[in-house]
Structure formats: C-alpha cells, structure tokens
Design an enzyme around this catalytic site. Structure first.
Site, PDB file in Angstrom:
ATOM      1  N   CYS A 385       0.841  -1.196   0.000  1.00 40.57           N
ATOM      2  CA  CYS A 385       0.000   0.000   0.000  1.00 40.57           C
ATOM      3  C   CYS A 385       0.883   1.256   0.000  1.00 40.57           C
ATOM      4  CB  CYS A 385      -0.961  -0.043   1.181  1.00 40.57           C
ATOM      5  SG  CYS A 385      -2.346   1.113   1.007  1.00 40.57           S
ATOM      6  N   HIS A 511      -3.433  -5.135  -0.065  1.00 44.13           N
ATOM      7  CA  HIS A 511      -2.910  -5.687   1.193  1.00 44.13           C
ATOM      8  C   HIS A 511      -2.952  -7.222   1.142  1.00 44.13           C
ATOM      9  CE1 HIS A 511      -2.731  -2.006   3.767  1.00 44.13           C
ATOM     10  NE2 HIS A 511      -3.603  -1.569   2.882  1.00 44.13           N
ATOM     11  N   GLU A 513      -1.546  -9.311   3.026  1.00 46.46           N
ATOM     12  CA  GLU A 513      -1.507  -9.933   4.354  1.00 46.46           C
ATOM     13  C   GLU A 513      -2.874 -10.355   4.843  1.00 46.46           C
ATOM     14  OE1 GLU A 513      -1.602  -5.400   5.283  1.00 46.46           O
ATOM     15  OE2 GLU A 513      -0.945  -6.762   3.694  1.00 46.46           O
TER      16      GLU A 513
END
Length: 550
Positions: A385, A511, A513
């Site tokens: 990001c 993102h 994750e």
C-alpha cells in the site's frame, strides 16, 4: 427434532483485564468445531462509540482488518479468518456506535411511533437483531463481546446476551468466560480471587457461565481448578486451563486436549465427528523445528504498538512456516531514518526490508530512504500500500530525475505528483468508509515477477487506500526502469510495481496480508521471505569464508 437444527450461540466474554486473548480463544474454538464438520461463523461486538475502527489511531486500537466486502473491522476478525474457513464481512463486526446510529436514525424516521427511546428495549433489541443477522445459515455463531465485564460501555451488550436465551432457549446458548489466574511470585502461588470476582460480576448482570477459560502462565493443577469450580458453581471439567503457549497456532490443539470442543458438543447435543487436526499439528511442528532465521526490518510509524501491523507479522510467520525458518522482526521507526546514511547504517544487516501501509506525513522521508537503501544494496524489498507509493517516489526522485517527487497527500505543492487523488476522491469530505475498500480484481501482466508469483492472469485482493499512482507520469517512471506488474482490468490504476535486476523488489497497492493463512502463505510474502532467506544464507557463507581466511 426441529430444535436440534436451530443455530446455536456461544457467547465469549472477558474478565479481570483486557488483552487476555478473547479473539484467539474464539477463533480456536471455531477451528475445533469446524474440524468436527460444523458450520461456524463469528460476530465481534465492540463497545466503543466509533462507527468502525477505520478512523482510529492504530497505536490505540491496533490494525484495521479489511474484509472482501470492504468492511473496516476489528483485528480479531483477522484471527477468525486465519484460524477457520469462515469469511468475514460487514455483518460480522458491530460497534456500539453503529448500534446507536441505527437506533437514532429509526427514531428520526418515526419507526418507534413516538415512544420514548431507551437502552432497554430499543438498544438491546438492535443488538439482538444483529446477532440473529450474523447467525444466518450456520450451525454455531460465536459471539465475542469486546471489553471487560464491569465496564460501563459493555453493559448494553451484556444485557442483550442475558436476554437472548429468554428469546431462543437456554439450551441453544452457551456462555464462555475468559478470565485470569495470576501467579504472585513473592507468595509463590496462583491466585483465584480475580476470577471469583469476575464471575460474580457476570452473575450480578444475570449471566451464569457454562465454561471458564482460565488464562495463566502455566497449566492449572487440579486443586486450583476444583477451587474455582466450587466458587463458580461449575463441574471441574468446565474450568479449562488456558495456559500460555509459544505459538498461537497451538491454542486449538491445547483446547482440544482440554476437552473444550467435546464439552461444547455435549452442551448442545451435537453428535459430531472427532476433529481432524492434522493440519494444525503440521503447522506447529514446522514452526518448532526451524534451523534458520531471517531478519526482516519492518519500517513503519506505528512500531510502538506491534498490533498495528498484526496481519503483516502473521503473514511473515506463515511464509516462515513455508520455508522452515523463523522470522526475526526488527522494528524500525521511520522517523529515526533521518538520511540515506543513517538508513544505510540501520538496514545493512537486514535480510529483507518491508514497508507496510500507513497514513499521514510523519516519517515519510525515512521510509523513502529505506526503500532507496533496499534498492541500492540489493536487499529484498516488499512494499504494501503506502510501501508501494514510497517505492514509486524513490524511483521518481533517484532514477527518473524528478527532484521533489512526492504524493499530494504529503506535499500538495510537489512539482512531480507521482501519487495523487483520483478526481472522484477529491470531492470526498468524510474520512470514514470513503476510501477504496475491499476486494477488487487485479490484472497481472505477463512476463513479470508478479505473474511468476501468482501464476494467474487475474487475482482478487483487498484494498484500503485513497491515493493512486499518477497515470500522467507513469511513462516517465517506466522509462526510468519501473515495471508495472499489475493493474486494474481497465489499466487505470497501478496495482503492482517491481524492479528488474534485483533479488526481490516488489510492491503492491493492495494488502496481501489479509488473505494469508498459516497453511497457505500469501504469494508476495512467500517469495519475499524466500529471497530474504537466500540473502541470509549468502551472508552466512561470506562470514564463514572470512572466518576461515582469518
């Protein structure tokens, strides 16, 4: 019988103090029940008055977890998704602010027909309605109540779940209370009094727990459990020793050994199969036999609270499981990287550099220094990001000759706005829930590192940002060596960038994750750690050669 097919409800509360791990306990219970073949989902009820955590400071609240449907939620929803196959969304996280907002909007519309609007029944009814909404289509809904029993803020939620069995039946509900049994070193003993007080507080509200999860540093002995059981009016087997473990993914295995899932199934009358925990055993076994360690410099501005980057750290651990290596996170405050020289000195010993998401101008120049050092010293780099935008700014300033290149978020007067707002975002005035949020398609370009990573032409990843790469300057950036590895399907938005002739220099606007799992690490993290491990081995080999030579 029809009653057996009704959704069952588990309410998880916490006592004594916060941060005992209600989210992990709830997620672990969900993992065990799912392993028994039951359909489960979760609901997190948060007592704060914010509509959602989207505008809250990460150093106060931890990370904001984003779901596929664009909900900005509590970080515990990340635990729920990492531990189970349940998919979270807007319906799975409700704050007191959202409850009161809904009630007051109904009052303004006249839905209450002029009646006096009160906490009971209007607020509690609204909470119960959200519980029913989240329970659709599952065997068991696990409802976690945020905060600590005794807090003023939590009272409407506790009153709502007290009423709930009256509406649906006591045997359809189960109350699990998480509490603390501290060890007092100078006395040399465990103390049960905090747990007794916490259970009494819960009873005063009108809730009798069916099970206690007693947090402690070590396993509770039979005498302590018997004492707690006596004061809590519970059978001794319902007093569970929830001892500390060295790996959070061991919690489901420990709960299973304590019979937590068996007691839940007996409480509800489920004739469920025994859980298959092979996958959990493999994960924890791989985590415990690591022989190598990679050092990852995580360069951020919220490093004072590690929960601000919780999903990032878990995704790093997942990649470590995959490569059979341990992850040593070096927390680097970007404000301390005042120049390229200090950044070079600080980061030279890292096997990888990771710059995660963030907002605001504080520490930005330090992050740009970190990206430059990773690029020039050929240290594997992963940008997420804001970390991608930082890499773009570094390339613009130091490879494309755009002196003073910046994001208009940090410098509205920059001569080279390589990161800027889209026209539709320039009209936005409210901050909450107005960013680009949730899962969007990403077109992965052929013959790029990104395509090699994902092996697919189109992926879906979760976003949480407002600013984008400026398309008007994209060609200048590409001419300087920046490779655009992924875009939106219409090519309007840059989603991934990378550099050639570098061990690993990849960044994403999304993102990754949030979709990483212990048994299935996110591809970006997987290959980033793979590259970092190669660097670690090379440095170790060079150190061995120097030692031998001397």
């Amino acid at each position: 019988r029809m009653a057996d097919r009704k959704t069952k409800y588990i309410f998880v509360t916490g006592g004594v103090l916060s941060s005992l791990g209600k989210g992990l306990a709830s997620a672990s219970i969900g993992a065990l029940l799912e392993a028994r073949g039951l359909r489960i989902t979760f609901l997190k009820l948060d007592p704060y008055l914010n509509i959602d955590p989207g505008t809250m400071n990460p150093q106060q609240h931890g990370e904001v977890y984003v779901t596929d449907d664009g909900a900005e939620t509590d970080l515990d929803l990340g635990h729920y998704e990492r531990f189970t196959n349940a998919r979270m969304g807007q319906v799975n996280n409700v704050t007191a602010g959202r409850i009161y907002d809904s009630v007051l909007r109904k009052e303004r519309r006249g839905d209450y027909l002029g009646g006096t609007v009160q906490v009971i029944p209007h607020v509690t009814d609204e909470i119960k309605e959200r519980i029913h909404l989240a329970a659709d289509g599952v065997d068991i809904l696990i409802v976690e109540i945020g905060g600590t029993v005794g807090d003023i803020e939590s009272l409407p939620f506790l009153e709502a779940i007290r009423q709930f069995p009256v509406d649906v039946g006591r045997r359809v509900c189960m109350f699990i209370h998480l509490t603390l049994v501290p060890y007092i070193s100078h006395a040399g003993e465990l103390k049960t009094k905090p747990t007794q007080h916490s259970v009494n507080e819960l009873r005063r509200i009108g809730i009798q727990p069916d099970m206690l999860l007693c947090r402690s540093e070590s396993e509770l002995g039979a005498d302590i459990r018997k004492k707690i059981a006596l004061f809590a009016s519970l059978p001794i087997e319902a007093v569970v020793s929830a001892k500390d473990v060295d790996n959070i993914y061991k919690v489901p295995l420990w709960f299973e050994s304590e019979g937590v899932d068996t007691q839940i199934c007996e409480h509800f009358g489920f004739d469920a199969k025994q859980p298959d925990l092979t996958e959990w055993e493999q994960i924890t076994r791989r985590a415990s036999v690591t022989s190598e360690t990679v050092k990852i410099a995580l360069v951020g501005k919220y490093v004072a609270l590690q929960d601000a980057y919780l999903s990032v750290c878990e995704a790093l651990r997942h990649a470590g499981f995959h490569h059979d290596c341990a992850i040593d996170v070096d927390w680097v405050d970007s404000e301390t990287l005042e120049s390229d020289a200090t950044a070079r000195q600080r980061l030279t010993g890292a096997d990888g550099v990771l710059i995660p998401g963030g907002f605001g101008g504080r520490g930005i120049e330090g992050k740009i220094c970190a990206a430059r050092v990773a690029r020039e010293l050929r240290i594997p780099y992963l940008g997420i990001c804001l970390g991608m935008q930082i890499a773009v700014m570094d390339v613009a300033r130091h490879l494309a000759g755009m002196d003073g290149a910046n994001s208009t978020e940090f410098d509205p007067e920059t001569p080279h706005p390589v990161i800027d707002l889209l026209p539709e975002q320039k009209e936005v005035t409210d901050l909450g829930g107005t960013m680009r949020l949730g899962a969007d398609p990403v077109k992965i370009h052929p013959d790029t590192r990104a395509r090699e990573l994902y092996g697919e032409a189109v992926i879906y990843e979760r976003h949480r940002h407002r600013y984008e790469v400026n398309l008007f300057l994209r060609k200048r950036l590409e001419a300087a060596g920046l490779i655009v590895g992924g875009t939106s399907p219409d090519e309007r938005l840059v989603e991934m960038i990378e550099l050639d002739d570098h061990p690993f220099f990849v960044a994403s606007q999304f993102h990754p994750e949030f979709k990483s799992r212990p048994e299935r690490p996110a591809p970006l993290f997987r290959d980033f750690i793979g590259a970092a491990l190669e660097r670690s081995r090379e440095r170790s080999d060079h150190a061995d050669i120097r030692t031998t030579s001397s």
